[in-house]
Design an enzyme around this catalytic site. Structure first.
Site, mmCIF file in Angstrom:
data_model
loop_
_atom_site.group_PDB
_atom_site.id
_atom_site.type_symbol
_atom_site.label_atom_id
_atom_site.label_comp_id
_atom_site.label_asym_id
_atom_site.label_seq_id
_atom_site.Cartn_x
_atom_site.Cartn_y
_atom_site.Cartn_z
ATOM 1 N N PHE A 97 4.578 -1.177 5.455
ATOM 2 C CA PHE A 97 4.376 -2.144 4.379
ATOM 3 C C PHE A 97 3.873 -3.510 4.826
ATOM 4 O O PHE A 97 3.648 -4.384 4.000
ATOM 5 C CB PHE A 97 5.613 -2.290 3.487
ATOM 6 C CG PHE A 97 6.896 -2.669 4.199
ATOM 7 C CD1 PHE A 97 7.075 -3.943 4.704
ATOM 8 C CD2 PHE A 97 7.929 -1.748 4.323
ATOM 9 C CE1 PHE A 97 8.251 -4.306 5.341
ATOM 10 C CE2 PHE A 97 9.118 -2.094 4.952
ATOM 11 C CZ PHE A 97 9.275 -3.377 5.465
ATOM 12 N N LYS B 222 10.710 0.123 -3.187
ATOM 13 C CA LYS B 222 11.713 -0.302 -2.221
ATOM 14 C C LYS B 222 12.410 0.961 -1.740
ATOM 15 O O LYS B 222 13.143 1.601 -2.497
ATOM 16 C CB LYS B 222 12.721 -1.268 -2.838
ATOM 17 C CG LYS B 222 13.699 -1.784 -1.802
ATOM 18 C CD LYS B 222 14.624 -2.826 -2.384
ATOM 19 C CE LYS B 222 15.410 -3.565 -1.317
ATOM 20 N NZ LYS B 222 16.164 -2.696 -0.419
#
Ligand code: AMP
Length: 552
Positions: A332, A242
């Site tokens: 992503f 993240k």
């Protein structure tokens, strides 16, 4: 012409009717009777969004209204549980109204509200107040109530949105799923309503992903730990870094390439280096992809998120900033490849497509760990590398635009703050006999008061619980049900992953996933962290993703 009066009457009905079916029916009937050009203003009004961009504070409006009605008239309008809109209604009921107030059309009212955003610079305040006075002088108390609610954005839009979706579905022949999907893709309920009404009775024309019209981003839920998140997906999921940067949606078709923020603002001009990289590096001639842009130092190491904000604030002199604040894009997700929409495809498949089209571009670090232990190890390594945490993503999950779907769980690095224990609950079950659920408070720098911001019963060993129970019992001041209020003496270091808005706490904020890290014997309540500090942390959490709404 549809009048504001008719609309205010519908709003009032909505506030009174209990059955959701009836509510939707009423709104559908109202929408059905509108002229085409009235649909958008009406929907914006019902959603409480008519004041968007109007920038009027409750204070300014109140001042204008008190002047209109006469000083002194405002005595005790605020008694009882009234909200701002109701207070406005009560206030205007005390005005000597002309016997006959000509009704204003919906469109005219919206134009007048929009005009409030116009005045700039010197004298703008007086001008805005003049426009407000002119508008409200022509409104009945009930109309004023709802215009006021729109202006200061007091309408509870969450509920209104659901009802409107139902109502639009009724207009569109009953297909709620098609309406929800159109909403997801259009991103704007106003447009969906307009579409449905233009095709009244018939099915909603299918919305599609369109290049250079950004899609609302999928949002994530929080989880407390990687193992817990993994378990939600039955043990099989992707675990990804993240990154703490700005989310970007990439739209690339041929030589055209544009970047959009989480709030769908165009970022292309701020990130010419990223655009160049995408033009040169992507192997697909057309694709809609998603990723995170992070600032890096000369050696390519991630820098604090704040560095990145400089790139978005300063449009001028981008060339210099490009050198000063180098950034890196890590992709992503893939939402579309060529003409093929992917958002309904399972995430595992979307990732495979991303790998195929990304060419020279980077993707986020990622594993599909065979065991929870490996997932934890990946997460620990990500934290050690300075990332914010990990995202755990279900491999079967579709991309759900604008929705905090179940498909993404974020597990963040915990932050710590020092807080004061101000009360504790008597434990039950295994905790019987202990004071175990601690009410934690932060110091308000301005008032000097201790404000509760969370509770936790986690983090202490059994032995520590026992000692703590003795210490707190000695500090007890009064009891209230199972809660024992204590003298604020004990400071604890508390770990938490997120802050969220709290309607119950006066501080307006609450910790999520709090657990006690240790007891700070070395600290006194005066050394505890402040509400202001938490607010700053929250603001930072909110701005992540460039003006992103963050948690809601
Ligand atoms: P939060 O802003 O804390 O709700 O976390 C969600 C945000 O994390 C997204 O909007 C992205 O900007 C960011 N993010 C960072 N890495 C990823 C990733 N691998 N997948 C999805 N979002 C990510």
């Amino acid at each position: 012409m549809t009048t504001l009066r008719a609309l205010a009457a519908v709003c009032e009905q909505l506030a009174r009717t209990r059955s959701r079916r009836d509510l939707a029916r009423q709104v559908a009937d109202f929408l059905g009777a509108l002229d085409a050009e009235e649909v958008r203003p009406a929907v914006r009004f019902l959603l409480g969004q008519a004041g968007r961009g109007g920038a009027v504070s409750g204070q300014t409006l109140w001042r204008v209204l008190v002047r209109l009605v006469g000083e002194g008239a405002s005595a005790d309008v605020w008694t009882g549980a009234v909200d701002f809109g109701e207070a406005v209604e009560r206030l205007l009921e005390r005005r000597e109204t002309p016997a006959e107030l000509p009704a204003l059309g919906l469109i005219e009212v919206e134009e007048r509200v929009r005009a409030l955003a116009g005045p700039r610079g010197a004298g703008s305040r007086a001008e805005k107040e003049r426009l407000l006075a002119e508008l409200f002088a022509r409104l009945t108390p009930l109309e004023a109530k709802y215009v006021a609610k729109n202006l200061i954005r007091e309408m509870r839009t969450g509920a209104a949105e659901g009802i409107l979706l139902d109502a639009v579905a009724l207009v569109a022949g009953g297909d709620r799923a098609a309406v929800a999907r159109a909403h997801m893709l259009e991103g704007d309920l106003t447009e969906v309503a307009a579409l449905a009404l233009a095709n009244r009775g018939g099915p909603l024309p299918a919305s599609a992903l369109t290049y250079f019209r950004p899609l609302r981003p999928m949002l994530a839920h929080s989880a407390e730990s990687v193992s817990e998140a993994l378990a939600t997906f039955g043990g099989r999921a992707a675990v990804e870094w993240k990154l703490d940067g700005a989310r970007v949606q990439v739209h690339r078709r041929g030589d055209d390439c544009r970047l959009y923020s989480r709030r769908l603002q165009d970022l292309t001009e701020s990130l010419p280096d990223v655009v160049g990289e995408l033009r040169r590096g992507l192997s697909a001639p057309a694709a809609i992809l998603e990723g995170e842009v992070i600032p890096v130092d000369a050696a390519g190491r991630a820098l604090p998120f704040q560095e990145l904000m400089r790139r978005f604030r300063r449009i001028r002199d981008i060339g210099r900033l490009e050198r000063e604040v180098p950034v890196r894009l890590h992709l992503f997700d893939a939402l579309q490849a060529g003409d093929e929409p992917l958002i309904d495809r399972p995430y595992g498949e979307r990732w495979a497509t991303l790998e195929r089209v990304r060419g020279m571009l980077r993707v986020v670090g990622r594993v599909v760990p065979p065991t929870a232990a490996e997932a934890e190890a990946f997460s620990a390594a990500a934290l050690a590398d300075g990332f914010e945490g990990v995202m755990v993503k279900g491999l079967d999950a579709p991309y759900t635009p604008g929705v905090r779907g179940r498909g993404w769980l974020k597990v963040k690095r915990a932050t710590t703050v020092d807080l004061v224990i101000i009360a504790a609950d008597r434990g039950y079950g295994r905790r019987h006999g202990w004071l175990s659920n601690y009410h934690l408070a932060a110091r308000d720098e301005e008032t000097g008061r201790l404000e509760p911001v969370g509770k936790t019963f986690k983090g202490l060993t059994d032995a520590e619980f026992r000692t703590m129970t003795d210490r707190l019992s000695a500090l007890a001041i009064r009891e209230e049900g199972p809660t024992v209020h204590v003298e604020p003496r004990i400071v604890v270091e508390v770990l938490f992953t997120d802050l969220q808005r709290s309607p119950t706490y006066a501080a307006g904020l609450a910790l999520r996933f709090a657990r006690i890290a240790r007891i700070r014997e070395d600290k006194a309540p005066a050394d505890a962290d402040t509400v202001q500090h938490l607010r700053a942390l929250f603001a930072r959490q909110q701005t992540r993703g460039v003006g992103g709404e963050g948690e809601a």
